[in-house]
Enzyme design. Structure first.
Site, short mmCIF file in Angstrom:
data_model
loop_
_atom_site.label_atom_id
_atom_site.label_comp_id
_atom_site.label_asym_id
_atom_site.label_seq_id
_atom_site.Cartn_x
_atom_site.Cartn_y
_atom_site.Cartn_z
CG MET A 67 -0.16 8.87 -5.39
SD MET A 67 0.78 9.29 -6.88
CE MET A 67 -0.45 8.99 -8.15
CG ASP A 75 9.69 8.43 -4.89
OD1 ASP A 75 10.41 8.87 -3.98
OD2 ASP A 75 8.68 7.73 -4.67
CE LYS A 95 1.55 2.78 -8.53
NZ LYS A 95 2.83 3.37 -8.99
CB VAL A 101 -0.93 0.02 1.23
CG1 VAL A 101 -1.80 1.27 1.21
CG2 VAL A 101 -1.79 -1.22 1.27
#
Length: 647
Positions: free
Chosen positions: A29, A141, A47, A26
């Site tokens: 987003m 990221d 996803k 989890v």
């Protein structure tokens, strides 16, 4: 308690195709599930955006942008995206499923890694990011959680959720996107203006963490960590791991320079530096076990870190002396040299013998002089080593060769997806090879990635379009299906990039394919199975009946629910999944006669019933239950209304 069992999506089929089997992770987003593509019978990762965010157009746009961006990266070290779609309030991506662990799992279990293992992970990560950077995208990221290490040893970069094009500026209203421990200074100061060098910075931090087992900057709050990124350099790894090679300190320092202009311009340039650093390290330096390692290296094949691949290009030396070779090595060789023929027998005739003493002395003196001359010749500066030239420009390579007393030989050019145009891909002889002074070294210079034009695929059937792409040196990417009144189902509407666009050879091209004219899905809940099938067939839709039945307000055998639901549009020939009712769930009614109205109401509602009060004229001021519409101990449908008479 197993929270997976409480997830409403587990066990459901999204879009009539993807059966959700288990929840994997989890995030902020989205939630990632392991799912089965029932059409192609393959396991994949699904996803799914959190439904609360699906109403936000900006989040949905970013989510879909990830799909389109990754679909253009046909790279073995990037987690591939297969499909994107929506089902009611669920927006999803269908992605490659990688069985294994994350780099975070490895660091948590092992602490610091050996330099060889750290480079074995870093290089494929940089190759993946390099492909993204050359395609015009920034990840933004990068962190150990987004580096997947498969059970087969493959390293893949995942979660391009914050990816954006280099030539766009993201409006973030001051929000800093990313994870604080890996943010480059410019991401903190100017969040919307980050380029490929923010990924380079993050990879430098990840390399530091792999080499030392710790992050370079820590603090009691995220604000403290952000301040250190802005005002403090990343320390050299050798400060925490004494004896670590200087080349690794240099690699980390280059990648994590606080001024972006001092860093390698993208992941491809950093990859070239990483390979040059590896070439400069000895075997002992590569395999040194850092004191921060939580577990010493061993040969346990079951260990998860054993999936980190070793370099496959190192040749195994063949035995020099046959007697020294291991028996297994001898048996495994494909051929053996024939034994030399026996020497002819010496003549047995006896002649006069010459005196051998002086001859032996002269021979020994000559051998000694020859050996000394050979040693002098080798050590007198007649030989040198080929200097490291990878990632250097042709002019820089020529200058370094001249400094070593060597010349540039034949210069060839070759396409490369990972080495910057105009820089050295390889040399002959290779780096470190012994070579005579004034000899020449041949260079192979990168011509950059080979580019091809995207062909015009509009109007092709999907299978034909895929064949045309492969014949053009491109790869079919993600397929998105849209309604189209002009093209029949299965025909290509458009491609991304558009036809005529020049892209590097091997790139993936995403295709938008027609679903045909839209069909309004009728509401068949509450109907018998036969009537529902007939109505859906009349609308041009197929029917699939779910294997399980559920309790509902409808009678047993009637349709309890459907997917897609009424109001959704589907393509002609699409499948609607029907779940049949088992009838209402029957539960026992509690006996509340004689109870106060409040107590009776609370007890009936707790049992799962609705309550209606019948006071009449005589019960206007009463507070005791005289009777109830279903006697206590009898069974009634859950959720039905029980009427209590009050006196």
């Amino acid at each position: 308690m197993d929270t997976t069992l409480q997830d409403p999506l587990v066990g459901q089929v999204l879009d009539g195709r993807y059966r959700v089997d288990a929840r994997i992770a989890v995030g902020g987003m989205a939630t990632v599930y392991r799912a089965l593509d029932t059409r192609l019978d393959r396991v994949l990762a699904l996803k799914v955006m959190h439904p609360a965010l699906a109403v936000d157009g900006a989040f949905v746009e970013r989510f879909i942008r990830e799909a389109k961006s990754v679909a253009r990266l046909a790279h073995p070290n990037v987690v591939q995206v297969f499909d994107q779609g929506t089902d009611g309030s669920y927006v999803y991506l269908a992605m490659e499923y990688v069985a294994g662990c994350t780099l975070r799992d490895v660091l948590r279990e092992r602490g610091a890694l050996q330099p060889r293992a750290a480079l074995d992970i870093l290089e494929p990560v940089l190759a993946a990011l390099g492909a993204a950077h050359r395609a015009g995208f920034v990840h933004r990221d990068m962190k150990p959680e987004n580096v997947l290490i498969g059970d087969d040893g493959r390293v893949k970069v995942a979660d391009f959720g914050l990816v954006r094009s280099m030539d766009t500026v993201t409006s973030t209203t001051g929000a800093v996107l990313g994870t604080v421990s890996y943010l480059a200074p410019e991401q903190i100061e100017q969040p919307g203006a980050a380029d490929a060098r923010v990924d380079v910075y993050a990879c430098g931090v990840v390399l530091y963490e792999m080499l030392t087992g710790d992050k370079p900057h820590d603090g009691d709050s995220p604000a403290v960590v952000l301040y250190k990124h802005l005002h403090e350099d990343v320390p050299p790894p050798s400060a925490s791991v004494p004896g670590l090679a200087y080349e690794l300190d240099e690699l980390v320092a280059s990648a994590t320079a606080r001024t972006p202009d001092l860093r390698p311009y993208d992941a491809v340039a950093l990859l070239a530096q990483a390979r040059e650093a590896r070439a400069a390290l000895s075997a002992d330096q590569l395999d040194a076990v850092p004191p921060q390692a939580l577990t010493a290296a061993h040969s346990n094949a079951e260990d998860r870190t054993s999936v980190i691949p070793r370099a496959l290009t190192v040749q195994r030396p063949l035995p020099v002396n046959e007697d020294d070779a291991e028996p297994e090595a001898v048996f495994n060789r494909t051929s053996r040299l024939a034994a030399p023929p026996p020497a002819p027998p010496r003549s047995r005739s006896r002649g006069p013998r010459a005196p051998r003493g002086p001859l032996v002395i002269v021979t020994a003196v000559l051998l000694a002089l020859g050996l000394g001359a050979g040693v002098w010749y080798i050590n007198s500066g007649q030989f040198t080593k080929v200097p490291p030239l990878l990632a250097k420009t042709q002019a820089q390579a020529q200058e370094r060769l001249a400094e070593a007393g060597l010349e540039v030989g034949k210069v060839e050019r070759a396409y490369s997806d990972t080495v910057r145009r105009g820089t050295v891909i390889s040399t002959d002889p290779a780096t470190g090879a012994r070579i005579r002074h004034n000899d020449s070294v041949n260079l192979v210079i990168s011509a950059g990635p080979e580019t091809v034009k995207v062909p015009d695929l509009q109007g092709y059937k999907l299978d034909k379009a895929r064949t045309v792409l492969k014949d053009s040196g491109l790869q079919p990417g993600m397929v998105t299906r849209e309604f189209n009144d002009e093209l029949s189902p299965g025909f290509v509407i458009s491609s991304e990039p558009a036809d005529g666009t020049k892209v590097r050879s091997g790139s993936a091209v995403a295709l938008t394919v027609s679903k045909g004219s839209p069909v309004d899905v009728p509401d068949v809940t509450g109907e018998s199975l036969a009537d529902a099938k007939a109505e859906l067939a009349e609308a041009g839709l197929k029917v699939k009946v779910a294997s399980v039945r559920v309790h509902s307000d409808f009678d047993a055998g009637q349709v309890a629910r459907q997917s897609p639901v009424e109001g959704r549009q589907a393509a002609e020939g699409d499948t609607v999944t029907l779940t049949l009712s088992k009838g209402p769930e029957m539960i026992e009614v509690p006996d509340v006669v004689g109870d106060s109205v409040d107590d009776a109401t609370d007890e009936l509602k707790a049992a799962g019933f609705e309550v209606d009060e019948d006071r009449g004229l005589l019960g206007l001021f009463g507070d005791t239950v005289k009777s109830q519409s279903v006697a206590g101990g009898d069974r009634a449908p859950k959720g039905s209304t029980i009427t209590i008479t009050i006196r």
